[in-house]
Design an enzyme around this catalytic site. Structure first.
Site, PDB file in Angstrom:
ATOM      1  N   GLU A 106      18.851 -24.846  34.630  1.00 11.45           N
ATOM      2  CA  GLU A 106      18.190 -23.735  35.317  1.00 11.45           C
ATOM      3  C   GLU A 106      17.223 -23.053  34.358  1.00 11.45           C
ATOM      4  OE1 GLU A 106      17.107 -22.280  37.723  1.00 11.45           O
ATOM      5  OE2 GLU A 106      18.438 -20.795  38.576  1.00 11.45           O
ATOM      6  N   ASP A 110      19.640 -14.389  36.029  1.00 12.74           N
ATOM      7  CA  ASP A 110      19.353 -12.967  36.226  1.00 12.74           C
ATOM      8  C   ASP A 110      20.572 -12.318  36.864  1.00 12.74           C
ATOM      9  OD1 ASP A 110      18.329 -10.509  36.811  1.00 12.74           O
ATOM     10  OD2 ASP A 110      16.522 -11.208  37.798  1.00 12.74           O
ATOM     11  N   VAL A 161       9.734 -12.249  33.312  1.00 17.00           N
ATOM     12  CA  VAL A 161       8.982 -13.126  32.409  1.00 17.00           C
ATOM     13  C   VAL A 161       8.325 -14.269  33.172  1.00 17.00           C
ATOM     14  CG1 VAL A 161      10.316 -12.601  30.343  1.00 17.00           C
ATOM     15  CG2 VAL A 161      11.106 -14.411  31.878  1.00 17.00           C
ATOM     16  N   ARG A 173       3.174 -20.750  35.731  1.00 18.49           N
ATOM     17  CA  ARG A 173       4.189 -21.734  35.342  1.00 18.49           C
ATOM     18  C   ARG A 173       3.710 -22.599  34.185  1.00 18.49           C
ATOM     19  NH1 ARG A 173       8.225 -21.896  39.237  1.00 18.49           N
ATOM     20  NH2 ARG A 173       7.572 -21.566  41.382  1.00 18.49           N
TER      21      ARG A 173
HETATM   22  P1  XMP Z   1      19.478 -15.147  39.770  1.00 18.89           P
HETATM   23  O1  XMP Z   1      19.353 -13.689  40.103  1.00 18.89           O
HETATM   24  O2  XMP Z   1      19.925 -15.963  40.951  1.00 18.89           O
HETATM   25  O3  XMP Z   1      17.997 -15.528  39.475  1.00 18.89           O
HETATM   26  O4  XMP Z   1      20.280 -15.378  38.524  1.00 18.89           O
HETATM   27  C1  XMP Z   1      17.654 -16.758  39.059  1.00 18.89           C
HETATM   28  C2  XMP Z   1      16.379 -17.194  39.691  1.00 18.89           C
HETATM   29  O5  XMP Z   1      15.503 -16.094  39.920  1.00 18.89           O
HETATM   30  C3  XMP Z   1      14.225 -16.328  39.426  1.00 18.89           C
HETATM   31  N1  XMP Z   1      13.964 -15.331  38.351  1.00 18.89           N
HETATM   32  C4  XMP Z   1      12.829 -15.201  37.685  1.00 18.89           C
HETATM   33  N2  XMP Z   1      11.674 -15.883  37.770  1.00 18.89           N
HETATM   34  N3  XMP Z   1      10.761 -14.570  36.036  1.00 18.89           N
HETATM   35  C5  XMP Z   1      10.643 -15.559  36.941  1.00 18.89           C
HETATM   36  O6  XMP Z   1       9.606 -16.185  36.997  1.00 18.89           O
HETATM   37  C6  XMP Z   1      11.876 -13.821  35.885  1.00 18.89           C
HETATM   38  O7  XMP Z   1      11.942 -12.927  35.041  1.00 18.89           O
HETATM   39  C7  XMP Z   1      12.962 -14.164  36.768  1.00 18.89           C
HETATM   40  N4  XMP Z   1      14.206 -13.664  36.910  1.00 18.89           N
HETATM   41  C8  XMP Z   1      14.789 -14.408  37.872  1.00 18.89           C
HETATM   42  C9  XMP Z   1      14.234 -17.737  38.928  1.00 18.89           C
HETATM   43  O8  XMP Z   1      13.696 -18.564  39.926  1.00 18.89           O
HETATM   44  C10 XMP Z   1      15.675 -18.097  38.745  1.00 18.89           C
HETATM   45  O9  XMP Z   1      15.943 -19.439  39.069  1.00 18.89           O
HETATM   46 MG    MG Z   2      14.446 -20.923  39.591  1.00 24.44          MG
END
Ligand code: XMP
Ligand code: MG
Length: 190
Positions: A106, A110, A161, A173
């Site tokens: 992954e 977050d 980020v 990306r």
């Molecule tokens: P969760 O909340 O499920 O989040 O742990 C994981 C997914 O959320 C996206 N994500 C981000 N994408 N910058 C991004 O470009 C960030 O700071 C960020 N924080 C979360 C990401 O797709 C990840 O798989």
């Molecule tokens: Mg993702």
């Protein structure tokens, strides 16, 4: 936030570079070495969560010195913004999982919802084991998720980020580094 993304320069959108291309490459090699050691006697499949993990996946797998298999899924929790939705929205074509050892790759942890969802889906489908590898883990994730990633590239503060696969509204990306996305109140006029 950069409102008119197509009309602004990168420097107007990006804040601090958290990890350079070289720092990422070094850490990716370290993680690959750990994974290679841990899976010496265990055939396994690497499951990439698209799209954010795309560069991380292609880099780390090329340093794993074992005959791996690779599968790809999509699980989306963001609808183009920077605030997480509570439920992952979509997981498509889960491959044949039963009896296989799976390493989930992954981009970022977050809230932990995506990873939790992936682990549960794989276990429900009969995976022999599930381990997880994330490039970035946001500060405080321990309080938001029960599962602990087995491999973590870097821990970062609670900022949004972009780069090295991570996007804001599908942009950025392709940056080779990871940088903070500037917010409007960071002095961004647009
Ligand atoms: P969760 O909340 O499920 O989040 O742990 C994981 C997914 O959320 C996206 N994500 C981000 N994408 N910058 C991004 O470009 C960030 O700071 C960020 N924080 C979360 C990401 O797709 C990840 O798989
Ligand atoms: Mg993702």
């Amino acid at each position: 936030m950069c409102a008119e993304l197509s009309h602004v320069s990168l420097s107007a959108c990006l804040g601090e570079v958290l990890f350079t291309q070289e720092q990422i490459a070094d850490r990716v090699r370290e993680l690959a070495a750990l994974i290679t050691a841990d899976y010496q006697d265990t055939p396994f499949v690497v499951m990439s969560v698209l799209k954010g993990s795309v560069f991380f996946l292609t880099d780390i797998t090329r340093h794993i010195d074992l005959p791996i298999e690779m599968e790809f899924v999509r699980i989306s929790t963001y609808r183009g913004g920077t605030s997480p939705q509570l439920e992952p929205l979509f997981a498509e074509h889960l491959f044949s999982v039963e009896g296989r050892h799976v390493l989930v790759v992954e981009d970022i942890l977050d809230t932990g919802a995506t990873l939790q969802y992936a682990i549960q889906a794989l276990l429900d489908k009969g995976a022999a084991s599930v381990r997880t590898c994330v490039l970035l883990a946001k500060q405080g994730y321990e309080t938001r998720i029960e599962a602990r990633p087995d491999y973590i590239g870097f821990c970062i503060p609670n900022v949004f980020v972009v780069g090295y696969g991570l996007d804001y509204e599908e942009r950025f990306r392709n940056l080779p580094f990871v940088a903070v996305l500037r917010q409007r109140n960071d002095g961004d006029n647009g």
